[in-house]
Design a protein around this motif. Structure first.
Motif, PDB file in Angstrom:
ATOM      1  N   ASP A  33     -44.566  16.282 -11.334  1.00  0.00           N
ATOM      2  CA  ASP A  33     -44.080  14.920 -11.151  1.00  0.00           C
ATOM      3  C   ASP A  33     -43.017  14.601 -12.190  1.00  0.00           C
ATOM      4  O   ASP A  33     -43.044  15.120 -13.317  1.00  0.00           O
ATOM      5  CB  ASP A  33     -45.230  13.916 -11.286  1.00  0.00           C
ATOM      6  CG  ASP A  33     -46.312  14.150 -10.241  1.00  0.00           C
ATOM      7  OD1 ASP A  33     -45.945  14.361  -9.068  1.00  0.00           O
ATOM      8  OD2 ASP A  33     -47.496  14.123 -10.588  1.00  0.00           O
ATOM      9  N   TYR A  34     -42.114  13.681 -11.811  1.00  0.00           N
ATOM     10  CA  TYR A  34     -40.983  13.360 -12.680  1.00  0.00           C
ATOM     11  C   TYR A  34     -40.648  11.887 -12.547  1.00  0.00           C
ATOM     12  O   TYR A  34     -40.738  11.298 -11.472  1.00  0.00           O
ATOM     13  CB  TYR A  34     -39.782  14.200 -12.260  1.00  0.00           C
ATOM     14  CG  TYR A  34     -38.469  13.875 -12.948  1.00  0.00           C
ATOM     15  CD1 TYR A  34     -38.111  14.515 -14.138  1.00  0.00           C
ATOM     16  CD2 TYR A  34     -37.583  12.950 -12.401  1.00  0.00           C
ATOM     17  CE1 TYR A  34     -36.898  14.233 -14.755  1.00  0.00           C
ATOM     18  CE2 TYR A  34     -36.364  12.671 -13.015  1.00  0.00           C
ATOM     19  CZ  TYR A  34     -36.029  13.320 -14.192  1.00  0.00           C
ATOM     20  OH  TYR A  34     -34.823  13.044 -14.792  1.00  0.00           O
ATOM     21  N   VAL A  35     -40.237  11.281 -13.648  1.00  0.00           N
ATOM     22  CA  VAL A  35     -39.744   9.906 -13.631  1.00  0.00           C
ATOM     23  C   VAL A  35     -38.632   9.787 -14.669  1.00  0.00           C
ATOM     24  O   VAL A  35     -38.659  10.456 -15.704  1.00  0.00           O
ATOM     25  CB  VAL A  35     -40.890   8.888 -13.898  1.00  0.00           C
ATOM     26  CG1 VAL A  35     -41.512   9.106 -15.265  1.00  0.00           C
ATOM     27  CG2 VAL A  35     -40.389   7.457 -13.752  1.00  0.00           C
ATOM     28  N   GLU A  36     -37.652   8.956 -14.361  1.00  0.00           N
ATOM     29  CA  GLU A  36     -36.465   8.810 -15.208  1.00  0.00           C
ATOM     30  C   GLU A  36     -36.053   7.344 -15.238  1.00  0.00           C
ATOM     31  O   GLU A  36     -36.011   6.690 -14.194  1.00  0.00           O
ATOM     32  CB  GLU A  36     -35.339   9.662 -14.624  1.00  0.00           C
ATOM     33  CG  GLU A  36     -33.952   9.397 -15.145  1.00  0.00           C
ATOM     34  CD  GLU A  36     -32.888  10.131 -14.337  1.00  0.00           C
ATOM     35  OE1 GLU A  36     -31.811   9.552 -14.092  1.00  0.00           O
ATOM     36  OE2 GLU A  36     -33.134  11.291 -13.924  1.00  0.00           O
ATOM     37  N   ALA A  37     -35.757   6.814 -16.416  1.00  0.00           N
ATOM     38  CA  ALA A  37     -35.272   5.439 -16.555  1.00  0.00           C
ATOM     39  C   ALA A  37     -33.969   5.444 -17.330  1.00  0.00           C
ATOM     40  O   ALA A  37     -33.840   6.127 -18.349  1.00  0.00           O
ATOM     41  CB  ALA A  37     -36.304   4.573 -17.265  1.00  0.00           C
ATOM     42  N   ARG A  38     -33.003   4.662 -16.842  1.00  0.00           N
ATOM     43  CA  ARG A  38     -31.679   4.617 -17.460  1.00  0.00           C
ATOM     44  C   ARG A  38     -31.383   3.245 -18.052  1.00  0.00           C
ATOM     45  O   ARG A  38     -32.089   2.268 -17.795  1.00  0.00           O
ATOM     46  CB  ARG A  38     -30.609   4.952 -16.420  1.00  0.00           C
ATOM     47  CG  ARG A  38     -30.734   6.353 -15.847  1.00  0.00           C
ATOM     48  CD  ARG A  38     -29.461   6.728 -15.134  1.00  0.00           C
ATOM     49  NE  ARG A  38     -29.538   8.054 -14.551  1.00  0.00           N
ATOM     50  CZ  ARG A  38     -28.493   8.712 -14.083  1.00  0.00           C
ATOM     51  NH1 ARG A  38     -27.291   8.164 -14.125  1.00  0.00           N
ATOM     52  NH2 ARG A  38     -28.631   9.916 -13.566  1.00  0.00           N
ATOM     53  N   THR A  39     -30.289   3.176 -18.783  1.00  0.00           N
ATOM     54  CA  THR A  39     -29.858   1.900 -19.348  1.00  0.00           C
ATOM     55  C   THR A  39     -28.819   1.241 -18.448  1.00  0.00           C
ATOM     56  O   THR A  39     -27.927   0.535 -18.923  1.00  0.00           O
ATOM     57  CB  THR A  39     -29.291   2.091 -20.769  1.00  0.00           C
ATOM     58  OG1 THR A  39     -28.252   3.089 -20.727  1.00  0.00           O
ATOM     59  CG2 THR A  39     -30.375   2.540 -21.739  1.00  0.00           C
ATOM     60  N   ALA A  40     -28.920   1.469 -17.162  1.00  0.00           N
ATOM     61  CA  ALA A  40     -28.082   0.811 -16.158  1.00  0.00           C
ATOM     62  C   ALA A  40     -28.853   0.795 -14.850  1.00  0.00           C
ATOM     63  O   ALA A  40     -29.660   1.687 -14.581  1.00  0.00           O
ATOM     64  CB  ALA A  40     -26.755   1.544 -15.980  1.00  0.00           C
ATOM     65  N   SER A  41     -28.633  -0.207 -14.043  1.00  0.00           N
ATOM     66  CA  SER A  41     -29.290  -0.283 -12.741  1.00  0.00           C
ATOM     67  C   SER A  41     -28.754   0.819 -11.833  1.00  0.00           C
ATOM     68  O   SER A  41     -27.541   0.989 -11.710  1.00  0.00           O
ATOM     69  CB  SER A  41     -29.034  -1.650 -12.097  1.00  0.00           C
ATOM     70  OG  SER A  41     -29.612  -2.690 -12.860  1.00  0.00           O
ATOM     71  N   VAL A  42     -29.648   1.538 -11.206  1.00  0.00           N
ATOM     72  CA  VAL A  42     -29.226   2.597 -10.282  1.00  0.00           C
ATOM     73  C   VAL A  42     -29.166   2.083  -8.848  1.00  0.00           C
ATOM     74  O   VAL A  42     -28.584   2.717  -7.980  1.00  0.00           O
ATOM     75  CB  VAL A  42     -30.154   3.827 -10.379  1.00  0.00           C
ATOM     76  CG1 VAL A  42     -30.163   4.377 -11.794  1.00  0.00           C
ATOM     77  CG2 VAL A  42     -31.567   3.496  -9.924  1.00  0.00           C
ATOM     78  N   PHE A  43     -29.780   0.935  -8.600  1.00  0.00           N
ATOM     79  CA  PHE A  43     -29.716   0.263  -7.303  1.00  0.00           C
ATOM     80  C   PHE A  43     -29.271  -1.167  -7.558  1.00  0.00           C
ATOM     81  O   PHE A  43     -29.963  -1.947  -8.217  1.00  0.00           O
ATOM     82  CB  PHE A  43     -31.087   0.290  -6.623  1.00  0.00           C
ATOM     83  CG  PHE A  43     -31.126  -0.409  -5.285  1.00  0.00           C
ATOM     84  CD1 PHE A  43     -30.877   0.293  -4.117  1.00  0.00           C
ATOM     85  CD2 PHE A  43     -31.412  -1.767  -5.192  1.00  0.00           C
ATOM     86  CE1 PHE A  43     -30.915  -0.344  -2.880  1.00  0.00           C
ATOM     87  CE2 PHE A  43     -31.450  -2.404  -3.966  1.00  0.00           C
ATOM     88  CZ  PHE A  43     -31.202  -1.698  -2.804  1.00  0.00           C
ATOM     89  N   ALA A  44     -28.091  -1.523  -7.066  1.00  0.00           N
ATOM     90  CA  ALA A  44     -27.534  -2.852  -7.358  1.00  0.00           C
ATOM     91  C   ALA A  44     -26.354  -3.122  -6.446  1.00  0.00           C
ATOM     92  O   ALA A  44     -25.833  -2.222  -5.769  1.00  0.00           O
ATOM     93  CB  ALA A  44     -27.091  -2.925  -8.822  1.00  0.00           C
ATOM     94  N   GLY A  45     -25.906  -4.367  -6.448  1.00  0.00           N
ATOM     95  CA  GLY A  45     -24.695  -4.721  -5.734  1.00  0.00           C
ATOM     96  C   GLY A  45     -23.481  -4.111  -6.413  1.00  0.00           C
ATOM     97  O   GLY A  45     -23.525  -3.725  -7.578  1.00  0.00           O
ATOM     98  N   ALA A  46     -22.390  -4.031  -5.677  1.00  0.00           N
ATOM     99  CA  ALA A  46     -21.185  -3.368  -6.192  1.00  0.00           C
ATOM    100  C   ALA A  46     -20.652  -4.024  -7.460  1.00  0.00           C
ATOM    101  O   ALA A  46     -20.236  -3.336  -8.399  1.00  0.00           O
ATOM    102  CB  ALA A  46     -20.107  -3.364  -5.107  1.00  0.00           C
TER     103      ALA A  46
END
Length: 219
Positions: A33-46
């Protein structure tokens, strides 16, 4: 008659050898299993995506819970690890990247070394250079599609699935790809994610955004 029997025996031997090699290759595959969190939204409006592209998104926390597989003769089943990735630009762009790898203190030194070698060989071009390997208690909880990860003193994250699977219904609003190839990739809602060590980049904390990926891996 003897030639026929010999030919049949040779064919059976070759078939058995191929079958054994195939089963060995399958058993050696690394999975989990794998999970990843970033310092930017990966799903968002343009507009949201474009606003973050040049201002943030240079960092991420990655976590693995390996359930099966060996690498270079070392069994990695049961190993848990967290990696902090930091770049001088948004991770969607090319740039120098550094990695701090935290391997669960319950893993052996051989397992830690094998995992570092595995990540460097398979994903070094994507993740960047592993500049530090730490040993600390690592917990990886996966209940349903909820993930809770902690590398004591280094990083932590709590990720839940997005309601109603919007990332699948509106794939055009998913702007990034996971840093590690996943099977059944989903976008997650980050309740909280933090990197506190400050070794490969500044310490940071994010919460309440669609900034995570999760799924299973096999390679």
């Amino acid at each position: 008659m003897k030639k026929t029997l010999l030919s049949a025996a040779l064919a059976l031997a070759v078939s058995s050898a191929v079958s054994f090699a195939g089963s060995q290759q399958q058993s050696n595959k690394i999975s989990g299993d794998y999970v990843e969190a970033r310092t930017a939204s990966v799903f968002a409006g343009a507009c949201h995506y474009n606003g973050e592209l040049v201002t943030t998104g240079q960092d991420a926390i990655l976590a693995w819970n390996i359930t099966a597989g060996t690498w270079q003769g070392t069994d990695l089943a049961g190993v848990k690890a967290v990696a902090a990735v930091s770049s001088n630009v948004n991770l969607a762009n090319e740039g120098a990247r550094k990695v701090e790898l935290i391997v669960d203190s319950k893993a052996s030194d051989a397992q830690a070394a094998a995992l570092k070698a595995l990540l460097s060989e398979k994903f070094g071009a994507k993740l960047g250079q592993i500049v530090a390997v730490r040993r600390a208690p690592v917990t990886f909880s996966h209940t349903g599609n909820d993930y809770s990860v902690s590398a004591k003193g280094y990083a932590a994250m709590d990720v839940q699935p997005m309601p109603n699977g919007e990332c699948c219904k509106q794939p055009n609003l998913v702007w990034y790809s996971p840093l590690v190839p996943l099977e059944g990739r989903k976008v997650g809602f980050t309740q909280t994610a933090s990197y506190t060590a400050g070794t490969v980049g500044d310490a940071w904390q994010r919460q309440g955004e669609n900034s995570a990926f999760y799924g299973s891996f096999q390679f």
